[in-house]
Design an enzyme around this catalytic site. Structure first.
Site, mmCIF file in Angstrom:
data_model
loop_
_atom_site.group_PDB
_atom_site.id
_atom_site.type_symbol
_atom_site.label_atom_id
_atom_site.label_comp_id
_atom_site.label_asym_id
_atom_site.label_seq_id
_atom_site.Cartn_x
_atom_site.Cartn_y
_atom_site.Cartn_z
ATOM 1 N N TYR A 86 0.839 -1.200 0.000
ATOM 2 C CA TYR A 86 0.000 0.000 0.000
ATOM 3 C C TYR A 86 0.870 1.244 0.000
ATOM 4 C CZ TYR A 86 0.893 0.726 5.006
ATOM 5 O OH TYR A 86 1.493 0.970 6.215
ATOM 6 N N CYS A 87 0.247 2.356 -0.374
ATOM 7 C CA CYS A 87 0.908 3.668 -0.342
ATOM 8 C C CYS A 87 -0.120 4.668 0.183
ATOM 9 C CB CYS A 87 1.423 4.046 -1.730
ATOM 10 S SG CYS A 87 0.115 4.291 -2.953
ATOM 11 N N ARG A 88 0.013 5.916 -0.186
ATOM 12 C CA ARG A 88 -0.920 6.938 0.286
ATOM 13 C C ARG A 88 -2.272 6.826 -0.392
ATOM 14 N NH1 ARG A 88 -2.829 11.958 -0.909
ATOM 15 N NH2 ARG A 88 -1.741 11.992 -2.871
ATOM 16 N N PHE A 115 -3.572 4.266 1.914
ATOM 17 C CA PHE A 115 -3.698 4.563 3.337
ATOM 18 C C PHE A 115 -4.786 5.616 3.599
ATOM 19 C CE2 PHE A 115 -2.067 6.216 7.480
ATOM 20 C CZ PHE A 115 -2.108 5.020 8.185
#
Length: 120
Positions: A86-88, A115
């Protein structure tokens, strides 16, 4: 005849690209949360260290997508075990998932919306 070859090449390209990405599954936050409860988990946060320090999913390991050592860090992961990434917002993690697929990882799960969509 040349048109048939071009058409066949085009479809081969499309089908090949789809097959190449078949190891990547995008999960909703609820699905992601349910699946990351296992013991033998490879949970990767591909945001920067600053983003990671501002909050992350418990148990995640930070591997900055923009780092020059990103691929080397991924090489240390077990290709036989599922990888959750995952990332932002989902953009970097999608790119990272494709890198993982090219590297031969079998099961790759990407958090839809990143996120920003995550709620503990």
């Amino acid at each position: 005849m040349p048109n048939n070859i071009i058409i066949m090449a085009f479809f081969s390209f499309l089908l090949g690209a789809k097959a190449q990405n078949s190891h990547i599954k995008v999960l909703t936050p609820q699905e992601f949360k349910q699946q990351i409860t296992g013991n033998s988990l490879q949970l990767i946060d591909v945001r920067t260290a600053i983003e990671f320090k501002s909050g992350h999913i418990k148990g995640a390991k930070n591997m900055d997508f923009f780092s020059s050592s990103f691929k080397a860090q991924l090489e240390k992961l077990n290709k036989e075990k599922p990888v959750y990434v995952y990332c932002r917002s989902g953009n970097r993690s999608n790119k990272a998932a494709h890198v993982l697929a090219k590297m031969g990882f079998i099961e790759i799960f990407d958090l839809k919306g990143g996120f920003l969509n995550w709620k503990e």
